[in-house]
Scaffold this motif. Sequence first.
Motif, mmCIF file in Angstrom:
data_model
loop_
_atom_site.group_PDB
_atom_site.id
_atom_site.type_symbol
_atom_site.label_atom_id
_atom_site.label_comp_id
_atom_site.label_asym_id
_atom_site.label_seq_id
_atom_site.Cartn_x
_atom_site.Cartn_y
_atom_site.Cartn_z
ATOM 1 N N HIS A 1 47.928 -61.001 -55.116
ATOM 2 C CA HIS A 1 47.256 -62.210 -54.643
ATOM 3 C C HIS A 1 46.921 -63.210 -55.746
ATOM 4 N N ARG A 2 47.350 -62.940 -56.972
ATOM 5 C CA ARG A 2 46.960 -63.782 -58.098
ATOM 6 C C ARG A 2 47.887 -64.975 -58.317
ATOM 7 N N TRP A 3 49.023 -65.029 -57.661
ATOM 8 C CA TRP A 3 50.050 -65.999 -58.028
ATOM 9 C C TRP A 3 49.936 -67.341 -57.321
ATOM 10 N N SER A 4 48.901 -67.526 -56.509
ATOM 11 C CA SER A 4 48.729 -68.814 -55.832
ATOM 12 C C SER A 4 47.975 -69.820 -56.683
ATOM 13 N N LYS A 5 47.602 -69.416 -57.886
ATOM 14 C CA LYS A 5 46.834 -70.307 -58.772
ATOM 15 C C LYS A 5 47.556 -71.641 -58.972
ATOM 16 N N PHE B 1 40.129 -67.846 -62.793
ATOM 17 C CA PHE B 1 40.972 -67.702 -63.968
ATOM 18 C C PHE B 1 40.245 -68.177 -65.216
ATOM 19 N N LEU B 2 40.281 -67.360 -66.235
ATOM 20 C CA LEU B 2 39.646 -67.676 -67.506
ATOM 21 C C LEU B 2 40.711 -67.760 -68.591
ATOM 22 N N ALA C 1 43.094 -63.250 -64.806
ATOM 23 C CA ALA C 1 42.656 -63.334 -63.415
ATOM 24 C C ALA C 1 41.449 -62.420 -63.256
ATOM 25 N N VAL C 2 40.387 -62.958 -62.681
ATOM 26 C CA VAL C 2 39.120 -62.238 -62.586
ATOM 27 C C VAL C 2 38.545 -62.400 -61.179
ATOM 28 N N VAL C 3 37.919 -61.353 -60.668
ATOM 29 C CA VAL C 3 37.195 -61.412 -59.393
ATOM 30 C C VAL C 3 35.705 -61.317 -59.726
ATOM 31 N N PRO C 4 35.007 -62.453 -59.814
ATOM 32 C CA PRO C 4 33.620 -62.475 -60.282
ATOM 33 C C PRO C 4 32.671 -61.593 -59.467
ATOM 34 N N SER C 5 32.931 -61.462 -58.175
ATOM 35 C CA SER C 5 32.038 -60.657 -57.343
ATOM 36 C C SER C 5 32.144 -59.176 -57.662
ATOM 37 N N VAL C 6 33.218 -58.790 -58.314
ATOM 38 C CA VAL C 6 33.449 -57.382 -58.666
ATOM 39 C C VAL C 6 33.243 -57.136 -60.153
ATOM 40 N N ASP D 1 34.455 -68.009 -76.687
ATOM 41 C CA ASP D 1 35.452 -69.050 -76.465
ATOM 42 C C ASP D 1 36.036 -69.004 -75.064
ATOM 43 N N VAL D 2 35.331 -68.381 -74.121
ATOM 44 C CA VAL D 2 35.799 -68.311 -72.745
ATOM 45 C C VAL D 2 35.653 -69.664 -72.088
ATOM 46 N N LYS D 3 36.624 -70.085 -71.350
ATOM 47 C CA LYS D 3 36.473 -71.277 -70.532
ATOM 48 C C LYS D 3 37.137 -71.020 -69.184
#
Length: 364
Positions: free
Chosen positions: A253-257, A274-275, A283-288, A298-300
């Motif tokens: 499910h990550r490729w729709s970015k 995405f960071l 690819a990150v799932v913040p809720s998890v 240096d994360v953005k």
Amino acid sequence: MPELAEIHRIVHFIRQHLVGKTLSKVSTQHDDIIYGKVGTSAAEFQKAMEGKKVTGAGQQGKYFWITMSSPPHAVMHFGMAGWLKIRDADTYYYRTDKPEDKQWPPKYWKFLLETDGDPKTEAAFVDFRRLARIRLVDCPADEIRKHTPLKENGPDPVVDTDVVTEEWLGGKLKSKKVPVKALLLDQAVISGIGNWMGDEILYHAKIHPEQYSNTLTDDQIKELHSSLHYICSTSTEVLADSDQFPEHWLFKHRWSKGKKNKASVLPNGEAITFLTVGGRTSAVVPSVQKKTGPVAGDVKEEDESSNERETKRKRTAIKKEATSTKKADSKKQSKQTVKVEEDEDAGKDKTTTQTKRRSTRLRK
């Protein structure tokens, strides 16, 4: 880039189609980068391989080798876009419908192999970007991993399960203060993990990719170790065929970015963000994947509509930039220095490339 699972796929096909057969004809094309950068020439490769029997094939992370009836043996690395094609075999981990991709010999070939027997097997090493490496290693077949470049790289989590233990992983994590994903991608630490596998491992372990490795708790280390082996074993068992990956995997499910009117979400509705850190997309799932400790400074966060997109990997020509602004952005991007996944020869001959693409087989 082909990662551990994709390399496992090609080793499977080498064993299936080439092992046990004699190479009656070997053709090579001179390339002072692919061969020359690692001290081999096309002519030397041809001489070393032609007329010999293929006795085996092996893998350590992103490196793989073909052993012959007598030394030297071929040790190879695909770089960003290399691959080994076998005629009339479905070796590729993504599908293509382009007529030119069906031609033989294929475009951008670096060596061609033909076996004896009827029917004969034909194979071709291809690489249009010239970031792959082909070398000869002169040693007994069972000692290949004791020589460069393999000896400078970390253990393979599938081949070396007895080495990659929870205790071993915990020691590596606590010995460094780096983002945990950076540690997973460091080939000198552990071989074979690339961008998509690293993201998948961290998602299932519920760990934020930029949390410092030395801040993980014992429970997190346990989850990371379990997830590492789960992702590696599952993806290799299906030969990197993403059609057979579990539906709940992040990979599906990550490729729709960056695609218009299509959000990046999991089947349960959880959002994928995405960071970018040091030029690499995660690819990150913040809720998890909660931040439970310090993260790299240096994360953005990337904009979903950004031109910096991860897209499905297709062999298409890159369109010329229409404006000088785009050219300047591209030039600036190319100068970014990151720790490259393949870690060619433990620090030698590294290439930093910012190509966003899907690095596994496309779904129908």
